[in-house]
Design a protein around this motif. Structure first.
Motif, PDB file in Angstrom:
ATOM      1  N   ILE A 105       0.837  -1.206   0.000  1.00  0.00           N
ATOM      2  CA  ILE A 105       0.000   0.000   0.000  1.00  0.00           C
ATOM      3  C   ILE A 105       0.871   1.255   0.000  1.00  0.00           C
ATOM      4  O   ILE A 105       0.574   2.230  -0.697  1.00  0.00           O
ATOM      5  CB  ILE A 105      -0.955   0.006   1.211  1.00  0.00           C
ATOM      6  CG1 ILE A 105      -1.878  -1.218   1.184  1.00  0.00           C
ATOM      7  CG2 ILE A 105      -1.768   1.295   1.249  1.00  0.00           C
ATOM      8  CD1 ILE A 105      -2.745  -1.330  -0.048  1.00  0.00           C
ATOM      9  N   ARG A 106       1.951   1.215   0.759  1.00  0.00           N
ATOM     10  CA  ARG A 106       2.844   2.380   0.793  1.00  0.00           C
ATOM     11  C   ARG A 106       3.458   2.625  -0.582  1.00  0.00           C
ATOM     12  O   ARG A 106       3.599   3.786  -1.011  1.00  0.00           O
ATOM     13  CB  ARG A 106       3.949   2.177   1.841  1.00  0.00           C
ATOM     14  CG  ARG A 106       4.814   3.425   2.065  1.00  0.00           C
ATOM     15  CD  ARG A 106       3.986   4.580   2.595  1.00  0.00           C
ATOM     16  NE  ARG A 106       4.711   5.845   2.611  1.00  0.00           N
ATOM     17  CZ  ARG A 106       4.130   7.028   2.712  1.00  0.00           C
ATOM     18  NH1 ARG A 106       2.810   7.124   2.814  1.00  0.00           N
ATOM     19  NH2 ARG A 106       4.846   8.132   2.722  1.00  0.00           N
ATOM     20  N   ALA A 107       3.820   1.554  -1.281  1.00  0.00           N
ATOM     21  CA  ALA A 107       4.381   1.703  -2.620  1.00  0.00           C
ATOM     22  C   ALA A 107       3.369   2.352  -3.556  1.00  0.00           C
ATOM     23  O   ALA A 107       3.721   3.198  -4.397  1.00  0.00           O
ATOM     24  CB  ALA A 107       4.806   0.341  -3.157  1.00  0.00           C
ATOM     25  N   VAL A 108       2.093   1.983  -3.417  1.00  0.00           N
ATOM     26  CA  VAL A 108       1.038   2.580  -4.235  1.00  0.00           C
ATOM     27  C   VAL A 108       0.922   4.069  -3.949  1.00  0.00           C
ATOM     28  O   VAL A 108       0.894   4.912  -4.857  1.00  0.00           O
ATOM     29  CB  VAL A 108      -0.304   1.870  -3.975  1.00  0.00           C
ATOM     30  CG1 VAL A 108      -1.462   2.673  -4.570  1.00  0.00           C
ATOM     31  CG2 VAL A 108      -0.279   0.462  -4.552  1.00  0.00           C
ATOM     32  N   VAL A 109       0.848   4.425  -2.669  1.00  0.00           N
ATOM     33  CA  VAL A 109       0.663   5.823  -2.276  1.00  0.00           C
ATOM     34  C   VAL A 109       1.801   6.696  -2.795  1.00  0.00           C
ATOM     35  O   VAL A 109       1.578   7.747  -3.406  1.00  0.00           O
ATOM     36  CB  VAL A 109       0.538   5.934  -0.739  1.00  0.00           C
ATOM     37  CG1 VAL A 109       0.573   7.398  -0.300  1.00  0.00           C
ATOM     38  CG2 VAL A 109      -0.741   5.266  -0.254  1.00  0.00           C
ATOM     39  N   THR A 110       3.035   6.267  -2.563  1.00  0.00           N
ATOM     40  CA  THR A 110       4.185   7.091  -2.971  1.00  0.00           C
ATOM     41  C   THR A 110       4.358   7.115  -4.490  1.00  0.00           C
ATOM     42  O   THR A 110       4.752   8.146  -5.055  1.00  0.00           O
ATOM     43  CB  THR A 110       5.468   6.605  -2.290  1.00  0.00           C
ATOM     44  OG1 THR A 110       5.691   5.219  -2.599  1.00  0.00           O
ATOM     45  CG2 THR A 110       5.372   6.769  -0.775  1.00  0.00           C
ATOM     46  N   SER A 111       4.058   6.000  -5.153  1.00  0.00           N
ATOM     47  CA  SER A 111       4.187   5.968  -6.616  1.00  0.00           C
ATOM     48  C   SER A 111       3.214   6.928  -7.288  1.00  0.00           C
ATOM     49  O   SER A 111       3.488   7.450  -8.375  1.00  0.00           O
ATOM     50  CB  SER A 111       3.966   4.546  -7.137  1.00  0.00           C
ATOM     51  OG  SER A 111       4.981   3.674  -6.689  1.00  0.00           O
ATOM     52  N   LEU A 112       2.075   7.154  -6.663  1.00  0.00           N
ATOM     53  CA  LEU A 112       1.104   8.109  -7.199  1.00  0.00           C
ATOM     54  C   LEU A 112       1.440   9.547  -6.816  1.00  0.00           C
ATOM     55  O   LEU A 112       0.723  10.473  -7.209  1.00  0.00           O
ATOM     56  CB  LEU A 112      -0.303   7.751  -6.715  1.00  0.00           C
ATOM     57  CG  LEU A 112      -0.887   6.437  -7.237  1.00  0.00           C
ATOM     58  CD1 LEU A 112      -2.264   6.180  -6.629  1.00  0.00           C
ATOM     59  CD2 LEU A 112      -0.974   6.441  -8.759  1.00  0.00           C
ATOM     60  N   GLY A 113       2.517   9.715  -6.041  1.00  0.00           N
ATOM     61  CA  GLY A 113       2.968  11.056  -5.679  1.00  0.00           C
ATOM     62  C   GLY A 113       2.367  11.602  -4.406  1.00  0.00           C
ATOM     63  O   GLY A 113       2.488  12.803  -4.125  1.00  0.00           O
ATOM     64  N   TYR A 114       1.771  10.747  -3.586  1.00  0.00           N
ATOM     65  CA  TYR A 114       1.155  11.192  -2.343  1.00  0.00           C
ATOM     66  C   TYR A 114       2.017  10.788  -1.152  1.00  0.00           C
ATOM     67  O   TYR A 114       2.933   9.983  -1.273  1.00  0.00           O
ATOM     68  CB  TYR A 114      -0.253  10.618  -2.212  1.00  0.00           C
ATOM     69  CG  TYR A 114      -1.131  10.895  -3.409  1.00  0.00           C
ATOM     70  CD1 TYR A 114      -1.316  12.193  -3.875  1.00  0.00           C
ATOM     71  CD2 TYR A 114      -1.775   9.850  -4.093  1.00  0.00           C
ATOM     72  CE1 TYR A 114      -2.121  12.449  -4.980  1.00  0.00           C
ATOM     73  CE2 TYR A 114      -2.573  10.098  -5.195  1.00  0.00           C
ATOM     74  CZ  TYR A 114      -2.740  11.397  -5.640  1.00  0.00           C
ATOM     75  OH  TYR A 114      -3.520  11.654  -6.738  1.00  0.00           O
TER      76      TYR A 114
END
Length: 457
Positions: A105-114
Motif C-alpha cells: 500500500i505504501r508503494a502505491v501511495v508514494t508511486s502516485l505522488g502522495y
C-alpha cells in the motif's frame, strides 16, 4: 483467463437484469504499480482534495468501495487498490502477511505522488490498515476500521473459538480442489453467515465477486490471506507496544461486531470513536451504504475529537476514595461508552473501562431538560442517583406514565438488553452506574440515536 472472467460477469448481469455489480466511478484512472515486496498492485484513483486510501476485504475486491468512492471523490482524492492476490493485482506465491501488504500500500501511495493520507478499511483490509498505521504512523491522518478482528489483539483467542470463523482455517491445496468450480457456493456460505439482510449482497454482486476469485490462482491467493494469521498475530503483538495516536473510528455492524470493534481498537490506539451501524451485519457497503458513507464522511471531514477514556482515578491501585467535590467532570460533554450517547452528558470513569471485559463504574452528569429515547445496554448494570431527581421507566416506547421519580440515594437496575428510557426536568442529575463490560448502547429506533451522522442532540 480474462475471457472466462468476462463471460461469468456477463452471465451474471444478463441473468439478473434488475441488478448491476458494483463498480468504481468510470472517471477514475487505473494503473498497475510494482511493489518492491514482490507484487504488482492494480490501483484506481480519482477526485481531488485530501487523499483517502480505501482498503477492501475478503470475498470482495476494490469495487466494493463503489458507494463511498463516488461520494468522496467530490472533494477528496480517492485511492483504491486491489490487495495482492485479489482482483486485478498479481498473485505471488508469498507475501500475504499484513505487514508485507502494508508495504504494498505504501508503494502505491508514494508511486502516485502522495504522502500523508487518511485510510478507510473493511474486513481483511482492517488488518492491512492497522499494520500500515503502525509502520507509518506519521503518514496516516485518520483511520477508519470496519467490522473485523485484528490477529493477536484481544479478544482474538476467543474469536478463534467461534465456529462461525471456520473459514479462517480453510485453506491449502485440498481446499482449493474442493472449491474449484464451486466458488459461488463457498462464498455464499460466508456472505449469508455474516449478513444482517439475506438479500445482501445481491445476486449481481455475488456473481461478480465470485468470478474474480474463480480466475486461475484466485482462490489460492485468497486463502493465503488467512494462512498468515499466525505471523500477523506475532507482528501485531510487537505493533501493540506503541499505541496509535491518530484519530480512529471503529465501526461495527449491529448484527456482527457491533461495539466490539471499538473494544479491539482501544487495545492498540488511544483515541477511538465507537460507531455501530443499526440493522447491519458485516457487509456495510452493501447493507447500509448511505448511512455508512455519511458516517465515514463526517469522521473524515469533521474536527478532531478526543475520544480517549475520561477519568480522574488512578488505575495503578485498587484503593480509591472520593468525596462528591472530588468528582471532576470535564468542561464539555463526552458521553462515552455506557452512556446514552447524548453529547451534553459528561462522563467520569471511576473504575475499570466500559469498553473492555471486566467490572467498571462510571459517573454521568445529565443536563436539565434532557430526554433519552428508548435504548438498552448489552451488559447487566446497577445504578444509584447521586444528585437531582432522575425519571426512568422500562418499556419498548417512551411512556410518561411509566416514569418513576428517583430522588438522591435511589437505586435502580438496567438488566442486559432491557429497553428503558429516562429524562431530567428542571435540574441536572448525577448517576453512578456499575456494570460488567464491554458495554454498548442500542436504540430501539435508530433515527433517535444521537450518535448517528447529522443527528442534533
Amino acid at each position: 483467463m480474462i475471457r472466462r472472467f468476462l463471460a461469468v460477469c456477463l452471465f451474471a448481469v444478463g441473468t439478473v437484469s434488475s441488478q448491476t455489480p458494483p463498480s468504481l466511478p468510470s472517471s477514475f484512472h487505473a494503473k498497475t504499480i510494482h511493489s518492491p515486496e514482490g507484487a504488482d498492485i492494480f490501483v484506481r484513483w480519482g477526485g481531488s482534495g485530501p487523499v483517502v486510501v480505501l482498503i477492501h476485504g475478503y470475498a470482495e475486491n476494490s469495487d466494493s468501495w463503489a458507494p463511498l468512492a463516488a461520494d468522496l471523490m467530490k472533494d477528496h482524492t480517492v485511492v483504491v487498490p486491489d490487495l495482492r492476490g485479489i482482483g486485478r493485482s498479481s498473485e505471488p506465491a508469498a507475501g500475504y502477511d499484513k505487514k508485507t501488504q502494508a508495504k504494498d500500500i505504501r508503494a502505491v501511495v508514494t508511486s502516485l505522488g502522495y504522502d500523508k493520507t487518511s485510510v478507510v478499511a473493511h474486513d481483511i483490509g482492517n488488518m492491512v490498515a492497522y499494520a500500515y498505521a503502525a509502520i507509518y504512523p506519521d503518514k496516516v491522518e485518520r483511520l477508519v476500521v470496519m467490522d473485523a478482528p485484528i490477529p493477536g489483539i484481544d479478544p482474538w483467542n476467543e474469536i478463534l473459538l467461534n465456529p462461525g470463523v471456520w473459514h479462517f482455517n480453510f485453506h491449502g491445496p485440498d481446499a482449493e480442489r474442493l472449491v474449484a468450480g464451486r466458488e459461488r457456493i463457498y462464498f455464499d456460505r460466508i456472505w449469508n453467515d455474516f449478513t444482517g439482510d439475506p438479500g445482501k449482497p445481491d445476486e449481481a454482486t455475488r456473481n461478480f465477486f465470485a468470478a474474480t476469485y474463480a480466475q486461475p490462482g484466485g482462490m489460492r491467493a485468497g486463502f493465503a490471506q488467512f494462512a498468515t494469521f499466525s505471523q500477523d498475530a506475532k507482528d501485531n503483538k510487537v505493533f501493540e507496544q506503541m499505541k496509535l495516536t491518530m484519530p480512529v473510528m471503529a465501526v461495527g455492524g449491529e448484527k456482527s461486531f457491533g461495539a466490539l470493534q471499538a473494544v479491539i481498537m482501544r487495545h492498540v490506539a488511544i483515541n477511538v470513536q465507537e460507531e455501530v451501524v443499526a440493522g447491519s451485519g458485516h457487509w456495510l457497503m452493501e447493507e447500509r451504504p448511505a448511512y455508512t458513507v455519511a458516517l465515514i464522511r463526517k469522521f473524515l471531514d469533521g474536527p478532531v475529537v478526543d475520544h480517549t477514556v475520561a477519568g480522574n482515578a488512578s488505575h495503578d491501585s485498587n484503593e480509591e476514595r472520593f468525596t462528591p467535590a472530588e468528582y471532576k467532570f470535564p468542561q464539555m460533554g463526552n458521553p462515552g461508552t455506557g452512556s446514552s450517547g447524548i453529547s451534553g452528558i459528561e462522563t467520569v470513569v471511576l473504575k475499570g473501562n466500559p469498553d473492555q471485559a471486566g467490572l467498571y463504574t462510571i459517573m454521568l452528569r445529565v443536563p436539565a431538560h434532557t430526554r433519552i429515547a428508548v435504548h438498552s445496554h448489552r451488559d447487566d448494570r446497577v445504578a444509584t442517583v447521586i444528585s437531582g431527581t432522575w425519571h426512568i421507566g422500562y418499556g419498548d416506547q417512551f411512556d410518561e406514565a411509566k416514569l418513576k421519580a428517583l430522588p438522591p440515594g435511589s437505586f435502580y437496575t438496567e438488566p442486559p438488553s432491557r429497553n428503558h428510557f429516562a429524562e431530567t426536568r428542571d435540574e441536572a442529575v448525577v448517576v453512578q452506574i456499575t456494570g460488567f463490560g464491554p458495554s454498548s448502547t442500542q436504540y430501539v429506533d435508530a433515527t433517535q440515536d444521537p450518535r448517528r451522522p447529522g443527528k442534533s442532540n
